[in-house]
Design a protein around this motif. Structure first.
Motif, PDB file in Angstrom:
ATOM      1  N   VAL A  65     -24.576 -20.007 -78.903  1.00 50.57           N
ATOM      2  CA  VAL A  65     -23.932 -19.996 -77.725  1.00 50.57           C
ATOM      3  C   VAL A  65     -25.295 -19.433 -76.808  1.00 50.57           C
ATOM      4  O   VAL A  65     -26.023 -18.619 -76.996  1.00 50.57           O
ATOM      5  CB  VAL A  65     -23.727 -18.140 -77.832  1.00 50.57           C
ATOM      6  CG1 VAL A  65     -22.593 -17.830 -76.366  1.00 50.57           C
ATOM      7  CG2 VAL A  65     -21.888 -17.868 -78.974  1.00 50.57           C
ATOM      8  N   VAL A  66     -25.424 -20.518 -75.355  1.00 50.81           N
ATOM      9  CA  VAL A  66     -26.162 -20.528 -75.021  1.00 50.81           C
ATOM     10  C   VAL A  66     -26.400 -19.924 -73.288  1.00 50.81           C
ATOM     11  O   VAL A  66     -25.107 -19.771 -72.875  1.00 50.81           O
ATOM     12  CB  VAL A  66     -26.984 -21.872 -74.490  1.00 50.81           C
ATOM     13  CG1 VAL A  66     -28.135 -22.155 -73.916  1.00 50.81           C
ATOM     14  CG2 VAL A  66     -26.774 -22.941 -76.054  1.00 50.81           C
ATOM     15  N   SER A  67     -26.720 -18.645 -73.398  1.00 47.51           N
ATOM     16  CA  SER A  67     -26.091 -18.291 -72.051  1.00 47.51           C
ATOM     17  C   SER A  67     -27.675 -17.558 -71.607  1.00 47.51           C
ATOM     18  O   SER A  67     -29.239 -17.932 -71.675  1.00 47.51           O
ATOM     19  CB  SER A  67     -26.219 -16.370 -72.410  1.00 47.51           C
ATOM     20  OG  SER A  67     -25.945 -15.420 -72.137  1.00 47.51           O
ATOM     21  N   ASN A  68     -27.218 -17.317 -70.193  1.00 47.53           N
ATOM     22  CA  ASN A  68     -28.363 -16.626 -69.198  1.00 47.53           C
ATOM     23  C   ASN A  68     -29.029 -15.295 -69.532  1.00 47.53           C
ATOM     24  O   ASN A  68     -28.057 -14.461 -69.998  1.00 47.53           O
ATOM     25  CB  ASN A  68     -28.083 -17.116 -67.851  1.00 47.53           C
ATOM     26  CG  ASN A  68     -26.274 -16.058 -67.837  1.00 47.53           C
ATOM     27  OD1 ASN A  68     -25.775 -16.186 -68.140  1.00 47.53           O
ATOM     28  ND2 ASN A  68     -26.516 -14.675 -66.048  1.00 47.53           N
ATOM     29  N   HIS A  69     -29.701 -15.135 -68.500  1.00 47.20           N
ATOM     30  CA  HIS A  69     -30.424 -13.816 -69.256  1.00 47.20           C
ATOM     31  C   HIS A  69     -30.474 -12.713 -67.913  1.00 47.20           C
ATOM     32  O   HIS A  69     -31.042 -12.909 -67.226  1.00 47.20           O
ATOM     33  CB  HIS A  69     -31.050 -13.568 -70.243  1.00 47.20           C
ATOM     34  CG  HIS A  69     -31.915 -11.939 -70.966  1.00 47.20           C
ATOM     35  ND1 HIS A  69     -30.898 -11.270 -71.360  1.00 47.20           N
ATOM     36  CD2 HIS A  69     -33.163 -11.665 -71.192  1.00 47.20           C
ATOM     37  CE1 HIS A  69     -31.924 -10.298 -71.550  1.00 47.20           C
ATOM     38  NE2 HIS A  69     -32.916 -10.427 -72.131  1.00 47.20           N
ATOM     39  N   VAL A  70     -29.725 -11.198 -67.778  1.00 44.64           N
ATOM     40  CA  VAL A  70     -30.094 -10.215 -66.178  1.00 44.64           C
ATOM     41  C   VAL A  70     -30.666  -9.243 -66.903  1.00 44.64           C
ATOM     42  O   VAL A  70     -31.442  -8.673 -66.300  1.00 44.64           O
ATOM     43  CB  VAL A  70     -28.655 -10.962 -66.300  1.00 44.64           C
ATOM     44  CG1 VAL A  70     -29.143 -10.036 -64.473  1.00 44.64           C
ATOM     45  CG2 VAL A  70     -27.938 -12.229 -65.483  1.00 44.64           C
ATOM     46  N   SER A  71     -30.361  -8.784 -68.129  1.00 43.66           N
ATOM     47  CA  SER A  71     -30.407  -7.247 -68.329  1.00 43.66           C
ATOM     48  C   SER A  71     -30.783  -6.760 -69.528  1.00 43.66           C
ATOM     49  O   SER A  71     -30.194  -7.646 -70.668  1.00 43.66           O
ATOM     50  CB  SER A  71     -29.611  -6.102 -67.043  1.00 43.66           C
ATOM     51  OG  SER A  71     -29.913  -4.723 -68.247  1.00 43.66           O
ATOM     52  N   TRP A  72     -31.186  -5.469 -69.696  1.00 42.18           N
ATOM     53  CA  TRP A  72     -31.369  -5.122 -71.824  1.00 42.18           C
ATOM     54  C   TRP A  72     -29.568  -4.607 -71.596  1.00 42.18           C
ATOM     55  O   TRP A  72     -29.455  -4.128 -72.771  1.00 42.18           O
ATOM     56  CB  TRP A  72     -31.817  -3.806 -71.913  1.00 42.18           C
ATOM     57  CG  TRP A  72     -31.926  -2.965 -70.747  1.00 42.18           C
ATOM     58  CD1 TRP A  72     -32.613  -2.541 -69.655  1.00 42.18           C
ATOM     59  CD2 TRP A  72     -30.934  -1.685 -70.635  1.00 42.18           C
ATOM     60  NE1 TRP A  72     -32.124  -1.656 -68.302  1.00 42.18           N
ATOM     61  CE2 TRP A  72     -31.309  -1.069 -69.168  1.00 42.18           C
ATOM     62  CE3 TRP A  72     -30.251  -1.489 -71.560  1.00 42.18           C
ATOM     63  CZ2 TRP A  72     -30.725   0.024 -69.225  1.00 42.18           C
ATOM     64  CZ3 TRP A  72     -29.208  -0.516 -71.393  1.00 42.18           C
ATOM     65  CH2 TRP A  72     -29.865   0.479 -69.974  1.00 42.18           C
ATOM     66  N   LEU A  73     -29.003  -5.028 -70.738  1.00 44.59           N
ATOM     67  CA  LEU A  73     -27.883  -4.378 -71.191  1.00 44.59           C
ATOM     68  C   LEU A  73     -26.768  -5.556 -71.374  1.00 44.59           C
ATOM     69  O   LEU A  73     -26.144  -5.206 -71.865  1.00 44.59           O
ATOM     70  CB  LEU A  73     -26.910  -4.227 -69.459  1.00 44.59           C
ATOM     71  CG  LEU A  73     -27.200  -2.710 -69.392  1.00 44.59           C
ATOM     72  CD1 LEU A  73     -26.432  -2.842 -67.523  1.00 44.59           C
ATOM     73  CD2 LEU A  73     -26.319  -1.205 -70.021  1.00 44.59           C
ATOM     74  N   ASP A  74     -27.188  -7.077 -71.632  1.00 42.50           N
ATOM     75  CA  ASP A  74     -26.792  -7.690 -72.241  1.00 42.50           C
ATOM     76  C   ASP A  74     -26.664  -7.628 -73.543  1.00 42.50           C
ATOM     77  O   ASP A  74     -25.754  -8.340 -74.407  1.00 42.50           O
ATOM     78  CB  ASP A  74     -27.746  -9.197 -71.603  1.00 42.50           C
ATOM     79  CG  ASP A  74     -27.428 -10.250 -70.184  1.00 42.50           C
ATOM     80  OD1 ASP A  74     -27.108  -9.140 -69.685  1.00 42.50           O
ATOM     81  OD2 ASP A  74     -28.077 -10.187 -70.233  1.00 42.50           O
ATOM     82  N   ILE A  75     -27.305  -6.851 -73.796  1.00 41.98           N
ATOM     83  CA  ILE A  75     -27.352  -7.363 -75.313  1.00 41.98           C
ATOM     84  C   ILE A  75     -26.094  -5.786 -76.268  1.00 41.98           C
ATOM     85  O   ILE A  75     -25.389  -6.534 -77.180  1.00 41.98           O
ATOM     86  CB  ILE A  75     -28.409  -6.685 -76.430  1.00 41.98           C
ATOM     87  CG1 ILE A  75     -30.529  -7.005 -76.143  1.00 41.98           C
ATOM     88  CG2 ILE A  75     -28.503  -5.956 -77.557  1.00 41.98           C
ATOM     89  CD1 ILE A  75     -29.856  -8.972 -76.367  1.00 41.98           C
ATOM     90  N   MET A  76     -25.745  -5.074 -75.673  1.00 41.09           N
ATOM     91  CA  MET A  76     -24.789  -4.099 -75.453  1.00 41.09           C
ATOM     92  C   MET A  76     -23.556  -4.927 -75.175  1.00 41.09           C
ATOM     93  O   MET A  76     -22.445  -4.881 -75.721  1.00 41.09           O
ATOM     94  CB  MET A  76     -24.997  -3.248 -75.052  1.00 41.09           C
ATOM     95  CG  MET A  76     -25.475  -2.272 -74.518  1.00 41.09           C
ATOM     96  SD  MET A  76     -25.991  -0.884 -74.010  1.00 41.09           S
ATOM     97  CE  MET A  76     -27.668   0.012 -74.488  1.00 41.09           C
ATOM     98  N   VAL A  77     -23.343  -5.717 -73.813  1.00 49.27           N
ATOM     99  CA  VAL A  77     -22.434  -6.293 -73.405  1.00 49.27           C
ATOM    100  C   VAL A  77     -22.331  -7.023 -74.407  1.00 49.27           C
ATOM    101  O   VAL A  77     -20.969  -7.336 -74.429  1.00 49.27           O
ATOM    102  CB  VAL A  77     -22.746  -6.813 -72.075  1.00 49.27           C
ATOM    103  CG1 VAL A  77     -21.388  -7.704 -71.694  1.00 49.27           C
ATOM    104  CG2 VAL A  77     -22.756  -5.480 -70.733  1.00 49.27           C
TER     105      VAL A  77
END
Length: 256
Positions: A65-77
């Motif tokens: 899965v290739v994704s953009n990255h915005v926040s440390w919240l991304d890991i939880m989401v």
């Protein structure tokens, strides 16, 4: 006050989960894949993050899965959606507390200063994908303010595909866009969206406390159709274009 009311149960859940996950990894138990899933779901509920999924995760395996990255919240989401592995810069592994959590999540660390690191990391990514776990690669190599998608890097995408081999063993590449769209029921416009983003030289602790204080965050995950990744550079360009298109649609409500 709200930040501390959230932080205390988050710490308690973490203290309970840490030894359980450590034992699961030490004895190679199946729970090593499910504990992080449950942990992230509990944290999202405590913080007040609501996730809406658009599209679906490809059922094809192996999967990158290739994704953009915005926040440390991304890991939880993302960690709350399915058992998976992340690729992160090696510095994350040395961060107090965060590094331990990342290792227990079975994160693959890449040393961006080493020219020989790509092959090793690609091999680890291949092994995880062969075992059935999707691997998430934040292809920008850093995080953004949430209003745009930065250029994707192709090195690890191509190396991971090469490590998997060709033909039926080749990894499926699926683009993903993470969009922070609302807070407290109010749409996040361009000026306010960086409030949820963690990027640049922002300090983690003040940002974390501010997110805990505000809460009530709405996030959308937009999964695009799988790509033909036979050509590394072409697959990277396609994934970036897909993520950019999906992010724009999520933030504006208009298809592009």
């Amino acid at each position: 006050m709200r930040a501390w009311l959230v932080l205390v149960p988050v710490v308690l859940v973490t203290l309970i989960g840490l030894p359980l996950q450590w034992l699961s990894l030490a004895f190679r138990l199946p729970t090593s894949r499910t504990i992080p899933l449950i942990y992230h779901r509990i944290l999202l509920a405590l913080i007040g993050v609501r996730v809406t999924v658009k599209g679906s995760v490809s059922r094809q395996r192996p999967l990158l899965v290739v994704s953009n990255h915005v926040s440390w919240l991304d890991i939880m989401v993302l960690g709350a959606q399915m058992p998976l592995c992340f690729v992160a810069k090696s510095e994350v592994g040395r961060w107090p507390g965060i590094g331990l959590l990342a290792r227990l999540q079975r994160t693959i660390f890449v040393d961006r200063s080493s020219r020989t690191a790509t092959a090793r990391v690609a091999g680890e990514m291949a092994e995880r994908m062969k075992s059935g776990d999707p691997v998430v690669l934040f292809a920008e190599g850093t995080s953004s303010d949430g209003n745009r998608v930065l250029p994707f890097r192709s090195a690890l995408i191509g190396a991971a595909r090469q490590a998997m081999g060709g033909g039926a063993d080749a990894a499926t590449i699926q683009p993903l866009a993470i969009a922070y769209v609302g807070q407290a029921g109010i749409p996040l416009g361009r000026p306010r969206r960086p409030l949820t983003a963690w990027y640049g030289d922002m300090d983690l602790v003040p940002h974390l406390m501010e997110v805990l204080r505000r809460g009530a965050i709405d996030v959308e995950l937009h999964f695009g159709p799988p790509l033909d990744g036979a050509n590394r550079k072409a697959a990277t360009v396609q994934a970036e274009a897909s993520a950019r298109r999906m992010l724009a649609q999520a933030l504006t409500g208009r298809a592009r």
